[in-house]
Design a protein around this motif. Structure first.
Motif, mmCIF file in Angstrom:
data_model
loop_
_atom_site.group_PDB
_atom_site.id
_atom_site.type_symbol
_atom_site.label_atom_id
_atom_site.label_comp_id
_atom_site.label_asym_id
_atom_site.label_seq_id
_atom_site.Cartn_x
_atom_site.Cartn_y
_atom_site.Cartn_z
ATOM 1 N N HIS A 71 1.001 -1.557 -4.234
ATOM 2 C CA HIS A 71 0.580 -1.790 -5.481
ATOM 3 C C HIS A 71 0.725 -0.548 -6.483
ATOM 4 C CE1 HIS A 71 -0.404 -5.799 -3.929
ATOM 5 N NE2 HIS A 71 -1.173 -5.216 -2.845
ATOM 6 N N SER A 101 -3.477 -4.146 0.982
ATOM 7 C CA SER A 101 -3.150 -5.630 1.163
ATOM 8 C C SER A 101 -3.203 -5.912 2.446
ATOM 9 C CB SER A 101 -2.050 -5.984 0.716
ATOM 10 O OG SER A 101 -1.678 -7.448 0.895
ATOM 11 N N ASP A 106 2.447 -10.505 1.911
ATOM 12 C CA ASP A 106 2.969 -8.814 1.771
ATOM 13 C C ASP A 106 3.500 -8.228 3.016
ATOM 14 O OD1 ASP A 106 2.182 -8.735 -0.899
ATOM 15 O OD2 ASP A 106 0.337 -7.823 -0.725
#
Length: 148
Positions: A71, A101, A106
């Motif tokens: 991110h 995450s 992901d």
């Protein structure tokens, strides 16, 4: 262990937008047993500039290992990973995803783009420190990296 003065340091690129996570990772890796040069960028655009040796990174060494957060501002970690793993020069650099995450999509996407491993970043200070030490122990002391 070899004498630190005769061993070439491992070049690590940390791509992380959280200042506290970056500071802690830098501190732990700098205190580690493995000689390394740690380079740090805060977003995906700067990461690609660093890896392609564009201004202001014209003379930086090619990393031996990349620690990549997913991110990131400007260009996501997934986009950075995709650029790395589709580039014939960069694709051999091991990429460790280090992200908050734990989302299955992901993890799946990272491995489908050939991430070398995926680690969910602990939020606890002590646990985060342990994880960074384990990364150092495994990736810098056990694994044979394709050094340039």
């Amino acid at each position: 262990m070899s004498d630190r003065s005769t061993v070439r340091p491992i070049e690590i690129l940390l791509i992380e937008d959280s200042p506290s996570d970056a500071d802690l990772a830098i501190e732990v890796l700098n205190q580690g047993k493995i000689l390394n040069n740690l380079h740090f960028v805060e977003d995906g655009v700067e990461a690609i500039k660093f890896l392609r040796r564009k201004e202001p990174y014209l003379r930086v060494p090619r990393p031996d290992l990349i620690l990549l957060d997913l991110h990131l501002p400007k260009k996501s970690g997934i986009e950075v990973l995709e650029e790395i793993k589709t580039d014939p020069i960069l694709k051999l650099i091991p990429v460790v995803i280090l992200s908050t995450s734990a989302a299955p999509e992901d993890i799946f996407k990272s491995y489908s783009l050939h991430a070398n491993c995926y680690i969910t970043k602990p939020v606890d200070f002590v646990e985060f420190t342990k994880v960074v030490r384990l990364i150092e122990e495994f990736w810098l002391a056990v694994v044979k990296l394709p050094l340039n």
